[in-house]
Scaffold this active site. Structure first.
Site, PDB file in Angstrom:
ATOM      1  N   SER A   1       0.823  -1.210   0.000  1.00 32.18           N
ATOM      2  CA  SER A   1       0.000   0.000   0.000  1.00 32.18           C
ATOM      3  C   SER A   1       0.858   1.262   0.000  1.00 32.18           C
ATOM      4  CB  SER A   1      -0.959  -0.063   1.190  1.00 32.18           C
ATOM      5  OG  SER A   1      -2.110   0.661   0.856  1.00 32.18           O
TER       6      SER A   1
ATOM      7  N   LYS B   1       4.243   2.203  -2.224  1.00 33.26           N
ATOM      8  CA  LYS B   1       4.595   3.391  -3.011  1.00 33.26           C
ATOM      9  C   LYS B   1       6.051   3.745  -2.692  1.00 33.26           C
ATOM     10  CE  LYS B   1      -0.090   5.249  -1.863  1.00 33.26           C
ATOM     11  NZ  LYS B   1      -1.043   4.559  -2.645  1.00 33.26           N
TER      12      LYS B   1
ATOM     13  N   HIS C   1      -7.893  -5.404   0.160  1.00 32.97           N
ATOM     14  CA  HIS C   1      -6.616  -4.736   0.412  1.00 32.97           C
ATOM     15  C   HIS C   1      -5.919  -5.360   1.625  1.00 32.97           C
ATOM     16  CE1 HIS C   1      -4.052  -1.328  -0.255  1.00 32.97           C
ATOM     17  NE2 HIS C   1      -4.210  -0.877   0.977  1.00 32.97           N
TER      18      HIS C   1
HETATM   19  C1  GCU Z   1      -5.421   4.788   1.805  1.00 30.90           C
HETATM   20  C2  GCU Z   1      -4.860   5.528   0.603  1.00 30.90           C
HETATM   21  C3  GCU Z   1      -4.090   4.594  -0.317  1.00 30.90           C
HETATM   22  C4  GCU Z   1      -3.099   3.790   0.476  1.00 30.90           C
HETATM   23  C5  GCU Z   1      -3.804   3.095   1.625  1.00 30.90           C
HETATM   24  C6  GCU Z   1      -2.872   2.304   2.544  1.00 30.90           C
HETATM   25  O1  GCU Z   1      -6.449   3.950   1.387  1.00 30.90           O
HETATM   26  O2  GCU Z   1      -5.897   6.162  -0.056  1.00 30.90           O
HETATM   27  O3  GCU Z   1      -3.398   5.344  -1.308  1.00 30.90           O
HETATM   28  O4  GCU Z   1      -2.426   2.902  -0.351  1.00 30.90           O
HETATM   29  O5  GCU Z   1      -4.426   4.051   2.422  1.00 30.90           O
HETATM   30  O6  GCU Z   1      -1.721   2.679   2.726  1.00 30.90           O
HETATM   31  O7  GCU Z   1      -3.364   1.324   3.134  1.00 30.90           O
END
Ligand code: GCU
Length: 415
Positions: free
Chosen positions: A254, A258, A395
């Protein structure tokens, strides 16, 4: 032409149901065209173009990171050769960085498999809740940085980790499998590096050492700070004789995925990049206009990326760059994008489109890139120099993800 155009429109409507065909019709910024319009014709040209791409992504998206610090110390404060019932050697290392009278610290937790021939390859990744959350091992130091008492992990008290925070996130860290397959695991806590709370952004951790980098539109964002800390982790690993620093993969889930992608893009010492559902600002292409967009990123998490990204709110589908540039920066090193069917925010077809778009660079550099295939079925990983899978579910980091990530790593990192 009169008949051909409606036919094309019809074709795109039909194929838009089939998400795999989409990336072919997206007009993406070309990694092979220099800013002045010239084309990349050789590997030497690519090195020059790569610098331009790095400059674009730094300026417009992630922000400028400092150089490797001049004053940095590693203190191994814990060494247990008989950790996890004898399966591993555990080391804990404080990274101290000193600059202009200020100091930032964060801890690395390192598990080295005892049964494997050393030096071993390693996987390094940031964690969400503190090093103590990835395993119930009582020897892991409780983080002293802020920990959220979240609904999912209600373990903290007054923002501090308690013993209840041990192992709370273990389901996302396949420690036993990683070690059994001969990899060291190295992890560090995001909040020790740079705060992920809007109200505290830039006021803690490594950001406090570089105040001047905040006074610009291409400021040192938090995702970049996390990536930078992964590079400092690599600096340590280069000094650890049990680890083969030439075989270190950087992993992240997540938002931390990034950071892993950006770490791999900016630091070529990482031999592979393993991204799990990194989504917007990670492995997902903005151009499709599907899933989390720039407006949401810049509104919910304005500190993650450089302020410059704000210029592109509402302009996802007309960006002069996109996330395939990040994967192109990683090329020709192996990169894996793991996605999940119900994780609509990170738009799995958008991650696939990124992999597809970066494939040309991988092939240009002499690798097999991403296997030539339409968007794969659930649980059918594609493995080349670029790897991709989509699994059912939401997720998360599941055992299925780790197995594919380790299979992919075996192909590229095990001798
Ligand atoms: C939020 C965010 C995402 C990210 C996520 C996470 O949902 O919008 O961009 O990847 O958090 O880190 O779990």
């Amino acid at each position: 032409m009169r008949y051909f155009l409606p036919f094309l429109v019809l074709l795109s409507i039909v194929s838009s149901k089939n998400t795999c065909a989409q990336e072919g019709s997206l007009a993406l910024p070309d990694p092979f065209t220099f800013n002045n319009g010239e084309k990349v014709k050789s590997v030497k040209d690519w090195e020059r173009r790569r610098k331009e791409i790095l400059e674009i992504m730094t300026r417009e998206m992630y922000g400028v990171s400092p150089d490797r610090p001049k004053k940095m110390h590693f203190k191994v404060f814990d060494l247990d050769r008989n950790a996890l019932g004898g399966k591993a050697t555990r080391k804990q290392v404080t990274v101290r960085i000193i600059r202009e009278g200020r100091e930032a610290r964060f801890d690395l937790l390192v598990y080295i498999p005892n049964q494997a021939r050393r030096p071993v390859p390693a996987i390094i990744g940031l964690n969400f809740i503190g090093n103590q959350a990835i395993h119930s091992d009582p020897g892991i130091k409780l983080t002293t940085a802020w920990v959220e008492n979240s609904r999912m992990f209600p373990c903290a008290s007054d923002g501090r980790a308690t013993d209840a925070c041990r192992g709370v996130n273990a389901s996302q860290w396949a420690v036993d499998s990683i070690l059994a397959r001969g990899y060291a695991l190295v992890t560090l806590y995001r909040e020790e590096v740079a705060s992920d709370r809007k109200a505290h952004a830039f006021q803690t951790g490594v950001h406090t050492l570089y105040p001047a980098l905040q006074r610009r539109e291409d400021n040192f964002g938090t995702v970049a700070a996390w990536a930078w800390a992964l590079s400092r982790g690599m600096d340590y690993l280069e000094t650890d004789k049990d680890i083969d620093a030439k075989r270190v993969a950087v992993f992240g889930f997540s938002r931390l995925g990034k950071a892993a992608l950006w770490a791999g893009a900016t630091d070529r010492r990482f031999a592979a990049v393993l991204s799990n559902e990194s989504g917007a600002g990670g492995g997902k292409l903005f151009r499709r206009g599907v899933g989390e967009d720039i407006n949401r990123l810049c509104t919910m998490f304005p500190y993650w990326f450089a302020r410059n990204l704000g210029k592109y709110k509402g302009k996802d589908t007309e960006l002069p760059f996109d996330q395939h540039f990040v994967v192109a920066l990683i090329a020709p090193r192996p990169v894996y994008l793991a996605t999940a069917g119900d994780d609509k925010n990170s738009d799995p077809p958008g991650e696939f489109a990124t992999a597809r778009a970066a494939d040309a660079v991988y092939r240009f550099l002499g690798t097999n890139g991403l296997p030539d295939s339409p968007f794969p079925a659930l649980n059918q990983p594609l493995t080349g120099q670029i790897g991709f899978h989509i699994r059912p579910g939401g997720h998360d980091v599941k055992m299925f993800d780790w197995i594919q990530i380790l299979n992919f790593s075996d192909l590229h990192l095990q001798k």
